[in-house]
Design an enzyme around this catalytic site. Structure first.
Site, PDB file in Angstrom:
ATOM      1  N   GLY A  56     -23.687  23.214 -13.481  1.00 49.32           N
ATOM      2  CA  GLY A  56     -23.892  24.797 -13.061  1.00 49.32           C
ATOM      3  C   GLY A  56     -23.640  25.916 -13.831  1.00 49.32           C
ATOM      4  O   GLY A  56     -23.796  25.821 -14.979  1.00 49.32           O
ATOM      5  N   SER A  57     -23.001  26.926 -13.324  1.00 46.04           N
ATOM      6  CA  SER A  57     -23.123  28.224 -13.687  1.00 46.04           C
ATOM      7  C   SER A  57     -21.739  28.329 -14.892  1.00 46.04           C
ATOM      8  O   SER A  57     -21.951  29.279 -15.903  1.00 46.04           O
ATOM      9  CB  SER A  57     -22.800  29.471 -12.973  1.00 46.04           C
ATOM     10  N   THR A  58     -20.987  27.328 -15.080  1.00 54.79           N
ATOM     11  CA  THR A  58     -20.081  27.258 -16.160  1.00 54.79           C
ATOM     12  C   THR A  58     -20.886  27.128 -17.559  1.00 54.79           C
ATOM     13  O   THR A  58     -20.433  27.611 -18.507  1.00 54.79           O
ATOM     14  CB  THR A  58     -19.116  25.922 -15.995  1.00 54.79           C
ATOM     15  N   MET A  59     -22.114  26.525 -17.550  1.00 54.10           N
ATOM     16  CA  MET A  59     -22.969  26.257 -18.694  1.00 54.10           C
ATOM     17  C   MET A  59     -23.514  27.519 -19.258  1.00 54.10           C
ATOM     18  O   MET A  59     -23.725  27.929 -20.457  1.00 54.10           O
ATOM     19  CB  MET A  59     -24.148  25.512 -18.088  1.00 54.10           C
TER      20      MET A  59
END
Length: 661
Positions: free
Chosen positions: A283-286
Site C-alpha cells: 500500500g501507500s508506504t510504497m
C-alpha cells in the site's frame, strides 16, 4: 589290532590338528563376517546429541538453553514380564499400552528407545522399580525460559535434536556441536555394561549465538502487537525494529504467537516467521520509495508541484481516486503529496518517471529480492517484469501490484534513515566457540548506496511532514521527538483467486525516530483488522508507543518537552517583548528543509540569550543558525517565553528553552 590302534590314533591326531589350526585361524586372522556377528552380539551403538549451544540476547540474557534430561531405553531380550512392564510404563509416560508394548515385545531385540528427554521426577520413579533390562542415559533437552518471547525467530527442535525452524534450523550445525556414536559394551550374557549412563562421554558443546535482539524491546513489541490483534480484531499482526544505522534486528515478532517449549502443539500458522516468509501488497508506504527514486533521478524536488485532478484521474479505461472521496486535491507539492498520501499525485510522479526508472528504483531499494538476513525461509517478494501498462504503473506507485515482506519495507526505510545506504539486515551479533571461547562478531554489510546524503535528508524532512498536523501519520508522533514515516492502507489480495478480498485490508506504518538523527526504524502491520482499517488510525498509534518506549529506554534526550511541562517552569521573568502582538502560527503543512532538520539538535547563538519572541519554530531555527546553543521547544505556535531571559548570560550547557503558544 595294533594297526587299527595306530590308524585311530593318527585319525584323532589329524582331527585335533585340524581343530587347532581352525582355532588359530579364527583367533589370529581377521574375518569381517565374524567381526560383524561379534559386534551385533556384544555391542549396540547409540547416537547421543552433544550439548547444544545457548542463544542469548544483546545483553546476555538466555533465550534458548540446554538442560539435563533422561532418556529411557530397554533391552527386550533380558526384560522379563514385558506386558506388565509395558502397562506400568504407559501409565507413567502417559502413552498407550499398545504403543509401549510394540517397542519391547520382540524378545530378540537388544536395544530400543522407550522415551527420550524425560524429566528427573519420572526418571526417578522408573529407576525405583529396579528392573533388569530398563536403563537411562543422560542427554540434553532444549529449554526456552521465556516461553513465547521471540518464538518464531528462535524456532524449535525435533525429537532427535535437529533444528526444524528459525535460528535453530538456520544455525543448526553451529549450535549442535559434534554428534558421536558411543558403543554400549555388554557382558557374555549380553547385559549392558552401563550404570545410569555414566559411561557416555560428554561430547563437545555447540557454539553460542549472541543476538542483536533486545529482550525488553522485544517484549514490548510483542505486547503491543498482541493488544492490537485483540483491540482491532485482526487476523494477525507483525512488527520489526531495526538499528537505523546498520539494519541490525533489535526486535521482530508476529502475533498470535506460541510457547516454543510446546511448539508441536501450536498451529503451523502461529509458528511461521511472517516478518521474512510472508509477502503482501504494502500500500501507500510504497509512495515513499517512488518519490525517493524520482528525487534520486533528478525528476522532482520537494517543492515541485503536480495538479491532482480534484481527486479523480482517468488512466486508460479506469479512474484513479484518492483514498477518501471527499479529498479533492488540486495543486500539491511533492512534500504535500507524501504528507496527505495522494494516489493521483503519486501516479503523476510515476508517469513522469516511466516504468523502467520506477522498476529499477524499487529494485535498488531491495524489493523483489531477498535481503540476505540470516534467518531461514526468506521470501523474495515480487516486482513485476516489464512492460507495465499505464494502469499497472499507477497501481504500483501506491503499493498495489507489487509484493514485499515486512522486513524489506523496514530495511528500505532504514536506507533513508541512515543517509542513503541499503544494508543487509542481520540478527546474529556474534558466535562464541564453546571450546576456545573465541568470539567472532558480525560486521554491518552495506549492499549499495541508493540515495545521496542530501537526497536522504530531503526524504527525511518530507517524511517528518507526514507526521505533522494535516499529514496522515499524525498519530505516529512521539511527544518530545521528531518522527518521520509513512502510513499504508492496502486492500488484501484474495489468496484463493484473482482480485481482492472485500472489506479486508493490510494497515501499516513504517518510520524512524528521532528524525533528525535516526536510531530506530520501526515497521508494524495488521492483517484484516475489523474495527478500523486505515494505517493512520490502526498502525500509526502502535508505532508511536513502540517508538516512545525505544527512545526512552535508550536514554535519548527529547528535543522538545511536553506542553504540559510548562507549568513546571515557574517564577521566571520574561522580557518585555512577551506583551507584543504575536504572529500567526505557521501553516499546518509548513515543513522543515533537510538542512533545518539536520540542525535541530545543535543550533546556536553568541554568549547571550537572543530575542526570539513571537517567532515560529522555523524562524527560530533560522535566526540562531550557525551559533552555539541547544534549543528545547515547549508547545506549538509562536514563542511567548524564553528561559533564561532575553539578553541574559547563556548557561554553561548552552541550552535555552522556548515556550510556544
Amino acid at each position: 589290532m595294533k594297526s587299527r590302534i595306530v590308524i585311530i590314533f593318527v585319525g584323532i591326531l589329524v582331527l585335533w590338528s585340524a581343530l587347532i589350526l581352525r582355532a588359530g585361524y579364527l583367533q589370529f586372522l581377521p574375518n569381517d563376517r565374524l567381526n560383524s556377528l561379534q559386534n551385533r552380539q556384544f555391542q549396540t551403538k547409540v547416537t547421543l546429541q552433544a550439548r547444544r549451544g545457548a542463544i542469548v540476547d544483546s545483553n546476555g540474557r538466555d533465550l534458548a538453553m540446554s538442560a539435563a534430561a533422561y532418556s529411557l531405553y530397554a533391552d527386550p531380550k533380558i526384560l522379563e514380564n514385558r506386558k506388565t512392564v509395558a502397562k506400568k510404563l504407559a501409565k507413567v509416560l502417559n502413552q498407550s499400552y499398545e504403543s509401549v508394548y510394540a517397542k519391547i515385545k520382540d524378545g530378540n531385540r537388544r536395544f530400543v528407545w522407550i522415551h527420550r528427554m524425560l524429566d528427573q521426577e519420572k526418571a526417578n520413579e522408573i529407576k525405583s522399580w529396579d528392573l533388569r533390562g530398563l536403563s537411562f542415559v543422560e542427554e540434553w533437552r532444549r529449554v526456552y525460559p521465556n516461553e513465547t518471547l521471540l518464538a518464531q525467530t528462535l524456532g524449535f527442535l525435533g525429537i532427535e535434536g535437529q533444528g526444524l525452524e528459525g535460528l535453530e534450523l538456520g544455525y543448526n550445525q553451529t549450535l549442535a556441536g559434534n554428534q558421536k556414536k558411543m558403543s554400549v559394551k555388554r557382558d557374555a550374557r549380553g547385559r549392558p555394561l552401563i550404570n545410569d549412563g555414566l559411561m557416555f562421554i560428554e561430547n563437545p558443546e555447540g557454539s553460542e549465538l549472541h543476538l542483536t535482539v533486545d529482550s525488553e524491546l522485544q517484549y514490548r513489541l510483542e505486547s503491543e502487537l498482541a493488544n492490537a490483534v485483540s483491540t482491532f480484531e485482526a487476523d494477525h499482526a507483525v512488527g520489526v525494529v531495526l538499528d537505523a544505522k546498520t539494519s541490525a534486528v533489535l526486535a521482530l515478532a508476529s502475533a498470535p504467537t506460541f510457547d516454543v517449549n510446546k511448539a508441536m502443539k501450536a498451529p503451523a500458522e502461529y509458528r511461521r516467521n511472517k516478518i521474512v516468509t510472508d509477502v503482501f501488497e504494502p500500500g501507500s508506504t510504497m509512495k515513499t520509495f517512488v518519490i525517493a527514486s524520482a528525487l534520486r533521478d533528478g525528476l522532482i524536488q520537494p517543492n515541485s508541484k503536480f495538479y491532482c485532478e480534484k481527486g479523480s484521474f482517468k488512466v486508460g479505461d479506469r479512474i484513479i481516486r484518492e483514498a477518501e472521496t471527499k479529498e479533492k486535491f488540486e495543486d500539491l507539492t511533492v512534500s504535500e503529496i507524501l504528507a496527505v498520501s495522494s494516489n493521483v499525485g503519486t501516479t503523476k510522479i510515476a508517469f513522469k518517471m516511466g516504468a523502467d526508472r520506477l522498476r529499477q528504483g524499487l529494485l535498488d531499494f531491495g524489493f523483489g529480492q531477498r535481503s540476505g538476513v540470516d534467518l531461514p525461509g526468506e521470501a523474495r517478494g515480487m516486482v513485476q517484469a516489464l512492460p507495465w501498462r499505464q494502469h499497472l504503473l499507477s497501481n504500483i506507485s501506491f503499493g498495489h501490484g507489487i509484493s514485499s515482506t515486512p522486513l524489506q519495507v523496514a530495511n528500505a526505510f532504514a536506507a533513508i534513515a541512515n543517509g542513503g545506504v541499503l544494508n543487509t539486515p542481520y540478527i546474529v551479533k556474534a558466535i562464541r566457540d564453546s571450546e576456545t571461547g573465541e568470539l567472532v562478531e558480525t560486521q554491518a554489510k552495506p549492499i549499495r548506496r541508493v540515495l545521496s546524503a542530501e537526497q536522504a535528508a530531503q526524504m527525511r524532512a518530507m517524511l517528518v511532514g507526514v507526521t505533522t498536523k494535516g499529514g496522515t501519520g499524525i498519530n505516529a508522533r512521539v511527544e518530545g521527538f521528531m518522527v518521520g514515516g509513512k502510513t499504508g492502507t492496502a486492500q488484501k489480495v484474495n489468496p484463493n483467486g484473482r482480485g481482492y478480498l472485500r472489506g479486508a485490508y493490510i494497515s501499516s506504518f513504517g518510520g524512524f525516530i528521532p528524525a533528525n538523527d535516526p536510531k530506530f526504524v520501526i515497521y508494524v502491520a495488521l492483517d484484516s483488522p475489523k474495527k478500523g482499517y486505515y494505517g493512520s488510525t490502526v498502525a500509526a498509534p502502535i508505532f508511536s508507543r513502540i517508538a516512545s518506549y525505544a527512545v526512552r529506554k535508550e536514554g535519548i534526550a527529547p528535543l522538545q518537552m511536553a506542553e504540559e511541562s510548562t507549568s513546571n517552569i515557574k517564577n521566571r521573568k520574561v522580557a518585555s517583548e512577551t506583551k507584543a502582538v504575536k504572529k500567526p502560527a505557521a501553516p499546518a503543512k509548513s515543513l522543515l528543509t533537510a538542512e533545518e532538520l539536520d540542525k535541530v539538535t545543535t543550533v546556536s547563538t553568541g554568549e547571550t540569550v537572543p530575542n526570539l519572541m513571537n517567532l515560529t519554530t522555523r524562524e527560530v531555527l533560522r535566526r540562531v543558525n550557525g551559533q552555539d546553543i541547544k534549543v528545547k521547544f515547549v508547545g506549538q505556535g509562536t514563542v511567548s517565553e524564553i528561559v533564561p531571559d532575553v539578553g541574559s548570560q547563556l548557561p554553561e550547557s548552552k541550552e535555552i528553552t522556548v515556550i510556544m503558544k
